[in-house]
Scaffold this motif. Sequence first.
Motif, mmCIF file in Angstrom:
data_model
loop_
_atom_site.group_PDB
_atom_site.id
_atom_site.type_symbol
_atom_site.label_atom_id
_atom_site.label_comp_id
_atom_site.label_asym_id
_atom_site.label_seq_id
_atom_site.Cartn_x
_atom_site.Cartn_y
_atom_site.Cartn_z
ATOM 1 N N MET A 1 -14.753 0.255 3.081
ATOM 2 C CA MET A 1 -14.460 1.065 1.911
ATOM 3 C C MET A 1 -13.230 1.928 2.148
ATOM 4 N N ARG A 2 -13.170 2.619 3.287
ATOM 5 C CA ARG A 2 -12.044 3.510 3.545
ATOM 6 C C ARG A 2 -10.726 2.749 3.645
ATOM 7 N N ILE A 3 -10.750 1.593 4.307
ATOM 8 C CA ILE A 3 -9.514 0.837 4.478
ATOM 9 C C ILE A 3 -8.992 0.372 3.128
ATOM 10 N N SER A 4 -9.865 -0.068 2.234
ATOM 11 C CA SER A 4 -9.407 -0.506 0.917
ATOM 12 C C SER A 4 -8.821 0.657 0.128
ATOM 13 N N CYS A 5 -9.356 1.863 0.306
ATOM 14 C CA CYS A 5 -8.789 3.039 -0.358
ATOM 15 C C CYS A 5 -7.399 3.335 0.178
ATOM 16 N N LEU A 6 -7.221 3.189 1.485
ATOM 17 C CA LEU A 6 -5.907 3.416 2.078
ATOM 18 C C LEU A 6 -4.904 2.404 1.564
ATOM 19 N N ASN A 7 -5.321 1.152 1.487
ATOM 20 C CA ASN A 7 -4.421 0.124 0.979
ATOM 21 C C ASN A 7 -4.045 0.408 -0.464
ATOM 22 N N GLY A 8 -4.972 0.906 -1.243
ATOM 23 C CA GLY A 8 -4.686 1.257 -2.630
ATOM 24 C C GLY A 8 -3.685 2.388 -2.719
ATOM 25 N N ALA A 9 -3.846 3.387 -1.860
ATOM 26 C CA ALA A 9 -2.924 4.519 -1.856
ATOM 27 C C ALA A 9 -1.532 4.091 -1.385
ATOM 28 N N GLU A 10 -1.473 3.200 -0.398
ATOM 29 C CA GLU A 10 -0.185 2.727 0.101
ATOM 30 C C GLU A 10 0.584 1.953 -0.958
ATOM 31 N N SER A 11 -0.129 1.276 -1.847
ATOM 32 C CA SER A 11 0.543 0.448 -2.846
ATOM 33 C C SER A 11 1.054 1.257 -4.039
ATOM 34 N N LYS A 13 3.341 3.838 -6.075
ATOM 35 C CA LYS A 13 4.744 4.236 -5.957
ATOM 36 C C LYS A 13 5.073 5.255 -7.028
ATOM 37 N N TRP A 14 5.998 6.144 -6.694
ATOM 38 C CA TRP A 14 6.510 7.099 -7.662
ATOM 39 C C TRP A 14 8.017 7.097 -7.511
ATOM 40 N N LYS A 15 8.694 6.733 -8.564
ATOM 41 C CA LYS A 15 10.158 6.593 -8.547
ATOM 42 C C LYS A 15 10.603 5.651 -7.433
ATOM 43 N N GLY A 16 9.821 4.589 -7.203
ATOM 44 C CA GLY A 16 10.163 3.579 -6.210
ATOM 45 C C GLY A 16 9.840 3.939 -4.774
ATOM 46 N N VAL A 17 9.214 5.080 -4.543
ATOM 47 C CA VAL A 17 8.910 5.526 -3.184
ATOM 48 C C VAL A 17 7.402 5.447 -2.956
ATOM 49 N N SER A 18 7.006 4.807 -1.848
ATOM 50 C CA SER A 18 5.590 4.720 -1.484
ATOM 51 C C SER A 18 5.205 5.891 -0.592
ATOM 52 N N PRO A 19 3.942 6.334 -0.655
ATOM 53 C CA PRO A 19 3.504 7.437 0.208
ATOM 54 C C PRO A 19 3.286 6.973 1.643
ATOM 55 N N VAL A 20 3.312 7.907 2.569
ATOM 56 C CA VAL A 20 2.937 7.637 3.955
ATOM 57 C C VAL A 20 1.444 7.902 4.045
ATOM 58 N N VAL A 21 0.670 6.886 4.428
ATOM 59 C CA VAL A 21 -0.791 7.007 4.450
ATOM 60 C C VAL A 21 -1.289 6.719 5.863
ATOM 61 N N ARG A 22 -2.091 7.636 6.389
ATOM 62 C CA ARG A 22 -2.669 7.458 7.722
ATOM 63 C C ARG A 22 -4.154 7.801 7.676
ATOM 64 N N LEU A 23 -4.941 7.093 8.449
ATOM 65 C CA LEU A 23 -6.369 7.378 8.554
ATOM 66 C C LEU A 23 -6.588 8.388 9.670
#
Length: 62
Positions: A1-11, A13-23
């Motif tokens: 569950m947590r990994i899929s949430c991280l993958n969702g957050a990584e995908s 984008k805002w103004k073409g920039v992706s967030p840095v996501v770490r567990l």
Amino acid sequence: MRISCLNGAESMKWKGVSPVVRLNHKVCHKGVSVSKKAMWKVEARSERNPLLAKWDILIRPV
């Protein structure tokens, strides 16, 4: 569950920039609070968007 949430957050984008996501693997204990002095230091580095003050907060690194 947590990994899929991280993958969702990584995908996202805002103004073409992706967030840095770490567990975070650290254990957080209940009842631990930050002192007022420590919180003032964080607040001094934070910038709030006037239109979204509750949701959009930028905290600059030290």
